[in-house]
Design a protein around this motif. Structure first.
Motif, short mmCIF file in Angstrom:
data_model
loop_
_atom_site.label_atom_id
_atom_site.label_comp_id
_atom_site.label_asym_id
_atom_site.label_seq_id
_atom_site.Cartn_x
_atom_site.Cartn_y
_atom_site.Cartn_z
N MET A 1 6.94 -6.28 -11.94
CA MET A 1 6.80 -6.18 -10.37
C MET A 1 5.58 -5.79 -10.12
SD MET A 1 9.30 -3.50 -8.26
CE MET A 1 11.00 -4.30 -9.01
N THR A 2 5.36 -6.52 -8.74
CA THR A 2 3.70 -6.16 -8.12
C THR A 2 3.86 -4.86 -7.76
OG1 THR A 2 4.02 -8.58 -7.63
CG2 THR A 2 2.37 -7.06 -6.41
N THR A 3 2.57 -4.38 -8.13
CA THR A 3 2.38 -2.68 -7.39
C THR A 3 1.88 -2.80 -6.22
OG1 THR A 3 0.27 -2.36 -8.35
CG2 THR A 3 1.86 -1.82 -9.78
N LEU A 4 1.98 -1.83 -5.32
CA LEU A 4 1.53 -1.59 -4.11
C LEU A 4 0.49 -1.63 -3.97
CD1 LEU A 4 2.51 -1.58 -1.01
CD2 LEU A 4 2.91 1.03 -1.36
N ASP A 5 -0.42 -0.96 -4.93
CA ASP A 5 -1.83 -0.84 -4.98
C ASP A 5 -2.38 -2.13 -5.20
OD1 ASP A 5 -1.78 2.02 -4.39
OD2 ASP A 5 -2.15 2.47 -6.50
N GLU A 6 -1.95 -2.98 -5.84
CA GLU A 6 -2.42 -4.38 -6.33
C GLU A 6 -2.34 -5.14 -4.91
OE1 GLU A 6 -1.75 -5.16 -11.10
OE2 GLU A 6 0.10 -5.30 -9.42
N LEU A 7 -1.42 -4.98 -4.32
CA LEU A 7 -0.82 -5.91 -3.23
C LEU A 7 -1.94 -5.27 -1.89
CD1 LEU A 7 0.52 -8.05 -1.72
CD2 LEU A 7 2.43 -6.67 -1.24
N GLN A 8 -2.06 -3.95 -1.89
CA GLN A 8 -2.91 -3.88 -0.87
C GLN A 8 -4.49 -4.12 -1.17
OE1 GLN A 8 -1.90 0.46 -0.99
NE2 GLN A 8 -0.67 0.48 1.03
N GLY A 9 -4.83 -4.21 -2.19
CA GLY A 9 -5.89 -4.81 -2.65
C GLY A 9 -6.25 -6.17 -2.20
N ALA A 10 -5.22 -6.83 -2.50
CA ALA A 10 -5.12 -8.33 -2.14
C ALA A 10 -5.38 -8.57 -0.57
CB ALA A 10 -4.11 -9.08 -2.83
N LEU A 11 -4.67 -7.71 -0.03
CA LEU A 11 -4.81 -7.80 1.43
C LEU A 11 -6.02 -7.73 2.16
CD1 LEU A 11 -1.55 -6.13 2.86
CD2 LEU A 11 -1.78 -8.31 2.09
N ARG A 12 -6.83 -6.50 1.50
CA ARG A 12 -8.13 -6.54 1.99
C ARG A 12 -9.07 -7.47 1.58
NH1 ARG A 12 -6.81 -1.04 0.09
NH2 ARG A 12 -7.55 -1.84 -1.92
N ARG A 13 -8.92 -8.28 0.59
CA ARG A 13 -9.82 -9.45 0.12
C ARG A 13 -9.31 -10.51 1.09
NH1 ARG A 13 -8.30 -7.12 -4.81
NH2 ARG A 13 -6.67 -8.60 -5.14
N ALA A 14 -8.12 -10.53 1.49
CA ALA A 14 -7.62 -11.68 2.18
C ALA A 14 -8.21 -11.45 3.81
CB ALA A 14 -6.18 -11.74 2.16
N GLY A 15 -8.64 -10.36 4.24
CA GLY A 15 -9.14 -10.10 5.56
C GLY A 15 -8.03 -9.79 6.42
N VAL A 116 -1.10 -16.55 6.19
CA VAL A 116 -1.69 -16.45 4.64
C VAL A 116 -0.70 -16.93 3.77
CG1 VAL A 116 -2.65 -14.14 5.13
CG2 VAL A 116 -0.50 -14.00 4.37
N ARG A 117 -1.25 -17.53 2.70
CA ARG A 117 -0.53 -18.14 1.69
C ARG A 117 -0.71 -17.81 0.37
NH1 ARG A 117 -0.82 -24.61 3.10
NH2 ARG A 117 -0.24 -24.56 5.30
N GLY A 118 0.51 -17.54 -0.39
CA GLY A 118 0.21 -17.15 -1.77
C GLY A 118 -0.11 -15.77 -2.38
N LEU A 119 -0.31 -14.80 -1.45
CA LEU A 119 -0.77 -13.45 -1.78
C LEU A 119 0.37 -12.87 -2.60
CD1 LEU A 119 -1.92 -11.71 1.52
CD2 LEU A 119 -3.35 -12.61 -0.52
N VAL A 120 1.49 -12.85 -2.39
CA VAL A 120 2.32 -12.41 -3.45
C VAL A 120 2.53 -13.18 -4.53
CG1 VAL A 120 4.72 -11.42 -3.69
CG2 VAL A 120 3.51 -11.06 -1.57
N GLN A 121 2.67 -14.46 -4.35
CA GLN A 121 2.92 -15.42 -5.42
C GLN A 121 1.95 -15.24 -6.49
OE1 GLN A 121 3.53 -15.96 -2.14
NE2 GLN A 121 4.79 -17.69 -1.76
N GLY A 122 0.74 -14.96 -5.99
CA GLY A 122 -0.20 -14.83 -7.06
C GLY A 122 -0.04 -13.93 -8.16
#
Length: 349
Positions: A1-15, A116-122
């Motif tokens: 399962m995706t962790t919240l910290d990982e996803l929040q980091g991906a959001l920052r990188r996606a702007g 956005v596309r593919g943030l969680v899918q990644g």
């Protein structure tokens, strides 16, 4: 399962500062909530919230790994609005409808909505051991069902009867069918996604069976083409060519391999047999919470295989008014190569 910290980091990188998740499989991946089609998730810099309605109060509390807010729109949007004021909010462009996007704009006027596309899918590309256990069990059940039903594929039986027997076998084993089972006999084999019909299987034909099981939300996917009687020399030639392409592509699977190269490998082999023009789809796809997910094994793909990915290898040849052949294996990419998860026998013609 995706962790919240990982996803929040991906959001920052996606702007973006926050993400409104509406894809049911992504809802499940983030929260564990199994009724993702009736849920949404808001991820912000401060945390995450699962939104669903009162039908799921008890279920969401028992399943969700993030806090829940039980309401229906517009109360859902009104609850989220204060936390989003002044933020750039991503939304899943490949899932959210125009109508629902308009609703977000109406209720979050102080936010900037960003597709956005593919943030969680990644994060879903590589499966952990819990996910692999479910996929393995789904494939085990599918293999057992195919082995049980294979003797019933004979002249005089309809495609629908075979599909029903396969589904019943998987149901009895505790799984659901992963998708509408394909049973395509004779000339129907020229339809890559032809559904099982009332056609009666004839003598000396090929029959393509595409099936999978679903266990704990995770899927399997496998195709076998079988002979009924004594097919013509041309049908046997088609089968042998597809089998050669399939086995060569499976043998080439490993970490660091470009998905596009696998597609080219199989396609070039079929072209060498004069059949490349009849290979009408990509070589394969990822499998997990969705039957079709990343990585994509098509000729234009930029994906590179990594350990933990579960993919299909499924070349096919489809000739109008003649028939078709598809052979598909479910394959796990490992640290040193690959493991074929689908164990159903392949016929040798």
């Amino acid at each position: 399962m995706t962790t919240l910290d990982e996803l929040q980091g991906a959001l920052r990188r996606a702007g973006v500062d926050a993400l409104w998740i509406s894809d049911p499989s992504n809802v499940r991946a983030i929260t564990g909530f199994t009724s993702g089609k009736d849920g949404k998730v808001l991820v912000t810099p401060d945390g995450a919230t699962l939104y669903t309605d009162a039908r799921y109060t008890v279920q969401a509390a028992g399943e969700s790994s993030v806090p829940q807010f039980i309401a229906r729109p517009p109360d859902t949007y009104l609850h989220a609005a204060p936390a989003l004021k002044g933020l750039r909010v991503g939304f899943e462009a490949d899932h959210l409808t125009v109508v629902l996007l308009d609703d977000l704009r109406d209720h979050w006027p102080d936010s900037t909505l960003v597709p956005v596309r593919g943030l969680v899918q990644g994060f879903r590309l590589r499966k952990d051991e819990r996910e692999l256990d479910a996929i393995r069990e789904a494939q085990r059940i599918a293999d057992a069902a195919f082995t049980q039903v294979r003797p019933l594929i004979r002249p005089g039986v309809t495609e629908l009867e075979i599909a029903l027997e396969l589904e019943l076998a998987m149901r009895r084993a505790g799984a659901q069918s992963a998708f509408e089972i394909i049973v395509a006999s004779g000339p129907n084999g020229a339809k890559p996604h032809g559904v099982a019909s009332s056609r009666v299987i004839g003598h000396n034909e090929l029959v393509t069976v595409d099936m999978g099981a679903q266990v704990n939300g995770y899927h399997s996917d496998m195709t076998r083409t079988v002979a009924v009687g004594d097919p013509s020399a041309e049908l046997r030639r088609l089968y042998r060519a597809v089998l050669e392409a399939e086995e060569a592509a499976v043998a080439a699977v490993g970490p660091g391999v470009r998905a596009a190269d696998l597609d080219h490998l199989a396609r070039d082999l079929l072209t060498g047999h004069g059949l490349g023009v009849y290979f009408a789809h990509s070589l394969g796809h990822g499998v997990g919470l969705d039957v079709h997910e990343g990585p994509g094994l098509r000729g234009t793909s930029e994906d590179v295989l990594e350990p933990g990915m579960v993919i299909t290898i499924e070349p096919g040849v489809y000739i109008p008014e003649v028939g078709g052949v598809r052979i598909e294996d479910l394959v796990l990419v490992t640290e040193t190569g690959h493991e074929v998860l689908s164990q159903s026998e392949k016929e040798v013609l």
